[in-house]
Design a protein around this motif. Sequence first.
Motif, PDB file in Angstrom:
ATOM      1  N   GLY A 193      -5.378  -4.030  -1.515  1.00 52.61           N
ATOM      2  CA  GLY A 193      -5.933  -2.686  -1.532  1.00 52.61           C
ATOM      3  C   GLY A 193      -6.973  -2.490  -2.614  1.00 52.61           C
ATOM      4  N   SER A 194      -7.454  -1.269  -2.718  1.00 48.24           N
ATOM      5  CA  SER A 194      -8.446  -0.925  -3.728  1.00 48.24           C
ATOM      6  C   SER A 194      -8.196   0.500  -4.202  1.00 48.24           C
ATOM      7  CB  SER A 194      -9.859  -1.058  -3.157  1.00 48.24           C
ATOM      8  OG  SER A 194     -10.027  -0.170  -2.071  1.00 48.24           O
ATOM      9  N   ALA A 251      10.195  -5.853  -1.558  1.00 45.99           N
ATOM     10  CA  ALA A 251      10.970  -4.613  -1.412  1.00 45.99           C
ATOM     11  C   ALA A 251      10.056  -3.385  -1.353  1.00 45.99           C
ATOM     12  CB  ALA A 251      11.944  -4.472  -2.574  1.00 45.99           C
ATOM     13  N   TRP A 252       8.840  -3.514  -1.862  1.00 49.47           N
ATOM     14  CA  TRP A 252       7.909  -2.389  -1.896  1.00 49.47           C
ATOM     15  C   TRP A 252       7.057  -2.280  -0.639  1.00 49.47           C
ATOM     16  CZ3 TRP A 252       8.466   1.317  -5.352  1.00 49.47           C
ATOM     17  CH2 TRP A 252       9.136   1.024  -6.537  1.00 49.47           C
ATOM     18  N   ARG A 253       7.184  -3.192   0.305  1.00 45.12           N
ATOM     19  CA  ARG A 253       6.334  -3.149   1.512  1.00 45.12           C
ATOM     20  C   ARG A 253       6.394  -1.826   2.262  1.00 45.12           C
ATOM     21  NH1 ARG A 253       7.667  -9.267   3.243  1.00 45.12           N
ATOM     22  NH2 ARG A 253       6.280 -10.268   1.741  1.00 45.12           N
ATOM     23  N   LEU A 282       1.954   4.597   1.924  1.00 41.80           N
ATOM     24  CA  LEU A 282       0.828   5.117   1.134  1.00 41.80           C
ATOM     25  C   LEU A 282      -0.515   4.798   1.783  1.00 41.80           C
ATOM     26  CD1 LEU A 282       2.170   4.429  -2.453  1.00 41.80           C
ATOM     27  CD2 LEU A 282       1.946   6.641  -1.308  1.00 41.80           C
ATOM     28  N   ASN A 283      -0.476   4.029   2.862  1.00 45.21           N
ATOM     29  CA  ASN A 283      -1.626   3.838   3.744  1.00 45.21           C
ATOM     30  C   ASN A 283      -2.922   3.405   3.054  1.00 45.21           C
ATOM     31  OD1 ASN A 283      -2.622   3.759   6.335  1.00 45.21           O
ATOM     32  ND2 ASN A 283      -3.245   5.914   6.328  1.00 45.21           N
ATOM     33  N   GLY A 284      -2.836   2.438   2.141  1.00 48.65           N
ATOM     34  CA  GLY A 284      -4.036   1.850   1.558  1.00 48.65           C
ATOM     35  C   GLY A 284      -4.816   2.723   0.598  1.00 48.65           C
TER      36      GLY A 284
END
Length: 141
Positions: free
Chosen positions: A15-16, A32-34, A40-42
């Motif tokens: 991401g950015s 686990a954070w996937r 949060l959709n990028g």
Amino acid sequence: MIEDARGRIDYEERGSGATIVLVPGSCSTGAAWRPVIAALNGRFRYVTTSLLGYGGTAERRTAGDPAISHEAEILESVVRRAGGRAHLVGHSFGGLVALAVAFRNQVSLASLVIVDAPALDVLRDRGEREHYRAFREMTKA
């Protein structure tokens, strides 16, 4: 992956935007954070890692020296590698490690979020009485 003289440290980013370093709890990895990252959709740059002895992160603690400072050192390496001022988010034991990083003040953080970590006793034991009282008041509500 971060190659370190004391052993490898899991490091993955995607991401950015503003950087969020996501620290899992015990017995877990950055995977686990996937679901959180997907939700949060990028909108951010996500950096994940694993605590000592999990995923690809080498164990550094010993029975004679189990100090949380070893965990804090690897997390500080992750924050440095991420660059800039990161938002640090830790879950459960990862939250305690994130709190230790904040107390050590070796890396610059934009913010600290602790999710579901038993941090009250840590605050009390470090003499952070004002913060300890504030948290105790919140739990009474």
